[in-house]
Design an enzyme around this catalytic site. Structure first.
Site, PDB file in Angstrom:
ATOM      1  N   ARG A 141      61.118  22.309  36.805  1.00 55.69           N
ATOM      2  CA  ARG A 141      62.537  22.091  35.587  1.00 55.69           C
ATOM      3  C   ARG A 141      63.057  23.259  36.177  1.00 55.69           C
ATOM      4  O   ARG A 141      64.206  23.424  36.273  1.00 55.69           O
ATOM      5  CB  ARG A 141      62.249  21.415  34.590  1.00 55.69           C
ATOM      6  N   TYR A 171      90.017  17.167  35.910  1.00 51.77           N
ATOM      7  CA  TYR A 171      88.986  16.278  35.995  1.00 51.77           C
ATOM      8  C   TYR A 171      88.556  15.696  35.182  1.00 51.77           C
ATOM      9  O   TYR A 171      88.282  15.671  33.675  1.00 51.77           O
ATOM     10  CB  TYR A 171      88.021  16.953  36.646  1.00 51.77           C
ATOM     11  N   ASP A 192      86.848  25.546  38.056  1.00 44.31           N
ATOM     12  CA  ASP A 192      86.093  24.410  39.179  1.00 44.31           C
ATOM     13  C   ASP A 192      86.976  24.335  40.521  1.00 44.31           C
ATOM     14  O   ASP A 192      87.901  24.418  40.765  1.00 44.31           O
ATOM     15  CB  ASP A 192      86.416  22.657  38.165  1.00 44.31           C
TER      16      ASP A 192
HETATM   17  C1  PLP Z   1      84.126  15.092  41.048  1.00 39.34           C
HETATM   18  C2  PLP Z   1      84.281  15.720  40.626  1.00 39.34           C
HETATM   19  C3  PLP Z   1      83.833  16.362  39.247  1.00 39.34           C
HETATM   20  C4  PLP Z   1      82.637  15.304  38.773  1.00 39.34           C
HETATM   21  O1  PLP Z   1      81.489  15.687  39.595  1.00 39.34           O
HETATM   22  P1  PLP Z   1      80.326  14.781  40.377  1.00 39.34           P
HETATM   23  O2  PLP Z   1      79.662  15.271  40.720  1.00 39.34           O
HETATM   24  O3  PLP Z   1      80.431  13.777  40.421  1.00 39.34           O
HETATM   25  O4  PLP Z   1      79.685  14.549  38.668  1.00 39.34           O
HETATM   26  C5  PLP Z   1      84.051  17.695  38.870  1.00 39.34           C
HETATM   27  N1  PLP Z   1      85.451  17.850  39.163  1.00 39.34           N
HETATM   28  C6  PLP Z   1      85.790  17.513  39.705  1.00 39.34           C
HETATM   29  C7  PLP Z   1      87.194  18.475  40.645  1.00 39.34           C
HETATM   30  C8  PLP Z   1      85.739  16.713  40.763  1.00 39.34           C
HETATM   31  O5  PLP Z   1      86.463  16.407  41.887  1.00 39.34           O
END
Ligand code: PLP
Length: 395
Positions: free
Chosen positions: A60, A112, A184
């Site tokens: 972990r 998102y 992101d």
């Molecule tokens: C899919 C997505 C997420 C979430 O990711 P997971 O791997 O599904 O948990 C977050 N941000 C964006 C822009 C995404 O497209």
């Protein structure tokens, strides 16, 4: 740190990006000469006396396969510290756990859905507040800053309308107000855009998408340059425990090796499909940051290599969406994006269905909107499939 870990931190910073994709992070296995990093499928590591070990104690806290991936993504994003998680949302939740009760986070309007949900349904319970603004408008960001604001969290491009936010400006506003800037970068990946280069503090990924690239795993990543932030995120990664497993770390390293060649094809296919959509009389509007008519075109050009491979478009009146979907044979109707196969979805009834209809429509997510994740199939097959299905869907 141990001998083994020291070897991992040797960086080949002179290599160009495409070479780093293959040779970045950790190269192979010192012990055997294997050209790939082994899958260290182990929960624990032997110690000679308590605390004396080869750099790893418990998986972990740290695992060599995961470490190899973490070094790789840090290098690719021009950061210093990488962290791998069990999903994009595990990465996002862990990073948001930096904040405490009373703190407020400014987020993009069309962030998102899962990010909005974790803030609205979970972190809000612990007193962490959020405020949504159109982050493409820098004045709106400025106006939203209060004494409680601690971070600006953006996506550029956004989902599904592909709105663009100026990374350099957000980094500047953040620094001037002592805020943490978070991006992101899922939709573009470091092949197209590297937010840390513009002064952004934290980059996040759903590596489930383009980085993995094959729709066969769920994973998340975080990258920072700052040591203080790295310490916080590293502590939380171990404390919360939402880590990526060794096998999935291996799969993700494997996927990343072909990121450049995949994305080149994804993007050139996207450009050809856009031309076909523009030529068809059935499309009212196309959302794509690589189009000169897109309001964020110039900013996107300044901070990104191209417009990516996600396209959203609105059909003219008089189409039956379900007939369209039934007539697609190459393109699959499914949520998610970024894999080698083309996927189409209907935000109003799928990814964004949880947003109340009036708010959704006000934000531009009408019932005629479609989002396409362009894959790497032959572009002619894709165009024939899509345009053919659109024509058949005319009422
Ligand atoms: C899919 C997505 C997420 C979430 O990711 P997971 O791997 O599904 O948990 C977050 N941000 C964006 C822009 C995404 O497209």
């Amino acid at each position: 740190m141990s001998e083994y870990s020291n070897k991992q931190t040797v960086k080949n910073n002179n290599y160009k990006f495409e070479t780093k994709l293959i040779h970045g992070g950790v190269n192979g296995d010192e012990l055997t000469g294997a050209v790939n990093v082994p899958i260290y499928q182990t929960s624990t590591f032997a110690q000679v006396v308590p605390g004396e070990h080869k750099g790893y104690e418990y998986s972990r806290s740290g695992n060599p396969t995961r470490k190899a991936l973490e070094e790789l993504i840090a290098e690719l994003e021009n950061g210093k510290y990488g962290f791998a998680f069990a999903s994009g949302l595990a990465a996002i939740s862990t990073v948001l756990s930096i904040f405490k009760s009373g703190d407020e986070i400014i987020i993009s309007n069309d962030v998102y859905g899962g990010t909005f949900r974790i803030l609205d349904k979970v972190f809000k319970q612990f007193g962490i507040k959020y405020v949504q603004v159109n982050t493409s408008d820098l004045d709106d960001i400025q106006k939203a800053i209060t004494a409680d604001t601690k971070a600006i969290y953006i996506e550029t491009p956004t989902n599904p309308l592909l709105g663009i936010t100026d990374l350099e400006a957000v980094a500047k506003i953040s620094k001037a107000n002592n805020l943490i800037s978070i991006v992101d970068n899922t939709f573009y990946t470091p092949y197209i855009q590297r937010p840390l280069d513009f002064g952004i503090d934290i980059v996040l990924h759903s590596a489930t998408k383009y980085l993995g690239g094959h729709s066969d795993l769920i994973a998340g990543l975080a990258v920072v340059k700052d040591e203080g932030l790295a310490e916080k995120i590293g502590f939380l990664q171990n404390a919360i425990g939402g880590i990526l497993q060794p096998f999935d770390s291996f799969l993700l390293i494997r996927g990343i090796k072909t990121l450049g060649v995949r994305l080149d094809r994804h993007v050139s296919n996207a450009e050809k499909i856009i031309a076909a959509l523009q030529a068809s009389g059935d499309v009212k509007k196309i959302y794509y940051p690589g189009l000169e008519t897109h309001p964020g075109y110039e900013i996107n050009k300044k901070q990104s290599k191209n417009g990516g491979a996600m396209i959203s478009f609105e059909l003219t009146e008089g189409h039956d969406i379900n007939t369209l979907f039934r007539n697609l044979h190459v393109i699959t109707l499914a949520e998610s994006l970024g894999g080698v196969e083309s996927l189409i979805e209907h935000p109003a009834s799928m990814t964004h269905a949880s947003i109340p209809k009036d708010i959704r429509e006000k934000a531009g997510l009408g019932d005629g909107l479609l989002r396409l994740s362009v894959g790497i199939e032959d572009s002619e097959d894709l165009i024939e499939d899509l345009i053919g299905a659109i024509e058949k869907s005319r009422i």
